[in-house]
Design a protein around this motif. Structure first.
Motif, PDB file in Angstrom:
ATOM      1  N   ILE A 287       0.833  -1.201   0.000  1.00  0.00           N
ATOM      2  CA  ILE A 287       0.000   0.000   0.000  1.00  0.00           C
ATOM      3  C   ILE A 287       0.871   1.256   0.000  1.00  0.00           C
ATOM      4  O   ILE A 287       1.899   1.315   0.665  1.00  0.00           O
ATOM      5  CB  ILE A 287      -0.927   0.019   1.235  1.00  0.00           C
ATOM      6  N   SER A 288       0.426   2.256  -0.750  1.00  0.00           N
ATOM      7  CA  SER A 288       1.076   3.576  -0.730  1.00  0.00           C
ATOM      8  C   SER A 288       0.108   4.591  -0.133  1.00  0.00           C
ATOM      9  O   SER A 288      -1.115   4.438  -0.250  1.00  0.00           O
ATOM     10  CB  SER A 288       1.458   4.017  -2.145  1.00  0.00           C
ATOM     11  N   LEU A 289       0.678   5.601   0.514  1.00  0.00           N
ATOM     12  CA  LEU A 289      -0.123   6.683   1.095  1.00  0.00           C
ATOM     13  C   LEU A 289       0.133   7.977   0.334  1.00  0.00           C
ATOM     14  O   LEU A 289       1.286   8.310   0.035  1.00  0.00           O
ATOM     15  CB  LEU A 289       0.228   6.901   2.572  1.00  0.00           C
ATOM     16  N   ALA A 318       1.947   6.869  13.640  1.00  0.00           N
ATOM     17  CA  ALA A 318       3.049   6.759  12.695  1.00  0.00           C
ATOM     18  C   ALA A 318       4.309   6.397  13.462  1.00  0.00           C
ATOM     19  O   ALA A 318       4.582   6.955  14.525  1.00  0.00           O
ATOM     20  CB  ALA A 318       3.240   8.074  11.933  1.00  0.00           C
ATOM     21  N   GLY A 319       5.049   5.439  12.938  1.00  0.00           N
ATOM     22  CA  GLY A 319       6.274   5.006  13.607  1.00  0.00           C
ATOM     23  C   GLY A 319       7.435   4.928  12.643  1.00  0.00           C
ATOM     24  O   GLY A 319       7.273   4.592  11.465  1.00  0.00           O
ATOM     25  N   VAL A 339       0.044   0.079   7.199  1.00  0.00           N
ATOM     26  CA  VAL A 339       0.757   0.451   5.979  1.00  0.00           C
ATOM     27  C   VAL A 339       2.246   0.544   6.291  1.00  0.00           C
ATOM     28  O   VAL A 339       2.637   1.200   7.267  1.00  0.00           O
ATOM     29  CB  VAL A 339       0.276   1.809   5.418  1.00  0.00           C
ATOM     30  N   TYR A 340       3.080  -0.133   5.492  1.00  0.00           N
ATOM     31  CA  TYR A 340       4.537  -0.023   5.620  1.00  0.00           C
ATOM     32  C   TYR A 340       5.063   0.616   4.339  1.00  0.00           C
ATOM     33  O   TYR A 340       4.817   0.118   3.243  1.00  0.00           O
ATOM     34  CB  TYR A 340       5.205  -1.394   5.775  1.00  0.00           C
ATOM     35  N   GLU A 341       5.809   1.702   4.488  1.00  0.00           N
ATOM     36  CA  GLU A 341       6.403   2.342   3.321  1.00  0.00           C
ATOM     37  C   GLU A 341       7.913   2.366   3.465  1.00  0.00           C
ATOM     38  O   GLU A 341       8.433   2.646   4.558  1.00  0.00           O
ATOM     39  CB  GLU A 341       5.865   3.764   3.152  1.00  0.00           C
ATOM     40  N   PRO A 342       8.661   2.067   2.400  1.00  0.00           N
ATOM     41  CA  PRO A 342      10.122   2.078   2.484  1.00  0.00           C
ATOM     42  C   PRO A 342      10.643   3.474   2.798  1.00  0.00           C
ATOM     43  O   PRO A 342      10.063   4.478   2.363  1.00  0.00           O
ATOM     44  CB  PRO A 342      10.554   1.610   1.096  1.00  0.00           C
ATOM     45  N   ASP A 347       7.617  11.556   3.207  1.00  0.00           N
ATOM     46  CA  ASP A 347       6.737  12.724   3.214  1.00  0.00           C
ATOM     47  C   ASP A 347       6.508  13.118   4.674  1.00  0.00           C
ATOM     48  O   ASP A 347       5.761  12.445   5.399  1.00  0.00           O
ATOM     49  CB  ASP A 347       5.406  12.391   2.523  1.00  0.00           C
ATOM     50  N   THR A 348       7.157  14.182   5.109  1.00  0.00           N
ATOM     51  CA  THR A 348       7.100  14.586   6.525  1.00  0.00           C
ATOM     52  C   THR A 348       5.724  15.091   6.937  1.00  0.00           C
ATOM     53  O   THR A 348       5.461  15.260   8.125  1.00  0.00           O
ATOM     54  CB  THR A 348       8.146  15.671   6.814  1.00  0.00           C
ATOM     55  N   ARG A 349       4.827  15.296   5.982  1.00  0.00           N
ATOM     56  CA  ARG A 349       3.469  15.745   6.322  1.00  0.00           C
ATOM     57  C   ARG A 349       2.606  14.593   6.836  1.00  0.00           C
ATOM     58  O   ARG A 349       1.544  14.833   7.433  1.00  0.00           O
ATOM     59  CB  ARG A 349       2.799  16.363   5.086  1.00  0.00           C
TER      60      ARG A 349
END
Length: 383
Positions: A287-289, A318-319, A339-342, A347-349
């Protein structure tokens, strides 16, 4: 040598530890029995070793029926979590013990070759107390391999090691199995361990094999909620099938207006039909955010690939995990969407309370029978 279990079961008093089991373990493979404590995996291994007698069924090694054969007459050796090394003997003598017990006096060459295989040649004269946990594990492995078994059974052999060493030994065990070419049967509760080393994994639950296959097949195409949850993490969404359109399913998630799509071949329901209920699944790393503001900006339309499955939500937590970023998203279809994103372009927002759009490829979606327990195989269910 191929191991064949036909209708093998084990009952202790009124408790059935292993229900009638049909299983074929190919010759020369690295085969893993994976499951939580009490699932029947160790009992199955002990029946292959001859340490437990099946209540029913037969066990064959190649063409030979070994069901009632005593352990010492089976061409099988076992490595346990407790290495049981002799503290008063050095490494070489520990490895030579099995050969000497059989009356073989000239063992030096075999011991040297076996120690080289497990990369312990320079440590031959050390005592077990002078070795690390991983080195002791290799001595136990060498002691089993020197007897030239046709099958090596491993019962949680890495369980006593710390995480970093365990991961190193996973690769070492796979290397050794490839070099010696004999059948390895490995019992573990550690999903990563099984998937790293094994050619084939049998996922067990309550005395039954719930799914059998290559690690990537089990992970990408789980056929039950237990397999989906036990092998990693899955987001499961209740949905209704709107239509079957050729090789694709169109579904509506309960609680949202979004239409989700997936290939029919990734649906574990036999003959899916419009109106049927399913649990739609997607892995967190698929999944992407996208920040909701970007999703609504016409100038940023390329941020969500065309044809994606799309849902909306709000970040609850968020971790930062170093190699990746982990998010928990509240969505109308799922209160805790993982959701895990590499950790590549952060995106700091994307912080707590941010409105987001979740999107992923339809080909990364799977569907399971909605009659199953969505919590089966999770840590929460185990508690």
């Amino acid at each position: 040598m191929t191991i064949t279990l036909s209708g093998v079961s084990k009952v202790f008093g009124g408790f059935t530890a292993v229900h009638p089991l049909d299983l074929t373990i190919p010759e020369g493979s690295f085969f893993a029995l994976l499951g939580a404590s009490g699932c029947g995996k160790t009992t199955t291994l002990r029946m292959i070793a001859g340490l437990e007698e099946p209540t029913d069924g037969t066990i064959r090694l190649g063409d030979d029926d070994i069901t009632r054969l005593p352990p010492h007459k089976r061409p099988v050796n076992t490595v346990f979590q407790n290495y049981a090394l002799f503290p008063h003997l050095d490494v070489a003598e520990n490895v030579a013990f099995g050969l000497r017990r059989r009356g073989i006096s000239s063992v030096r060459k075999q011991v040297e070759e076996t120690l080289e295989l497990v990369e312990l040649g320079p440590l031959a004269k050390r005592k077990p107390r002078q070795l690390s946990g991983g080195q002791q594990q290799r001595v136990a492995l060498a002691r089993a391999l020197i007897n030239r078994p046709r099958v090596l059974l491993l019962d949680e052999p890495l369980g006593a090691l710390d995480l970093k060493l365990r991961r190193q030994m996973q690769l070492e065990l796979k290397r050794i199995q490839t070099e010696v070419g004999i059948t390895f049967v490995h019992v573990t509760h550690d999903q990563e361990e099984a998937m790293t080393m094994a050619d084939t994994v049998a996922v067990m639950n309550r005395g039954r094999v719930v799914q059998l296959g290559a690690p990537d097949e089990l992970y990408e195409n789980p056929r039950s909620t237990f397999a989906a949850n036990f092998l990693g993490t899955s987001n499961l969404i209740e949905a209704e099938i709107l239509a079957v359109e050729g090789a694709e399913l169109r579904l509506k998630a309960v609680g949202a207006d979004s239409v989700l799509r997936l290939p029919v071949e990734r649906c574990a329901v036999e003959e899916p039909r419009a109106g049927g209920k399913v649990l739609v699944g997607v892995r967190p790393e698929k999944i992407s955010l996208t920040h909701a503001a970007d999703a609504e900006d016409s100038d940023a339309s390329g941020t969500i690939p065309e044809g994606s499955n799309v849902l909306t939500g709000r970040i609850r937590d968020a971790g930062y995990l170093g190699v990746s970023l982990q998010y928990v998203v509240d969505s109308p279809v799922c209160s805790e969407f993982s959701v895990y994103e590499p950790n590549v372009e952060r995106d700091t927002r994307l912080t707590r309370g941010t409105e987001v759009v979740l999107h992923w490829r339809p080909s990364h979606t799977f569907a399971l029978d909605a009659a199953q327990d969505a919590e089966a195989g999770t840590a929460e269910e185990a508690l």
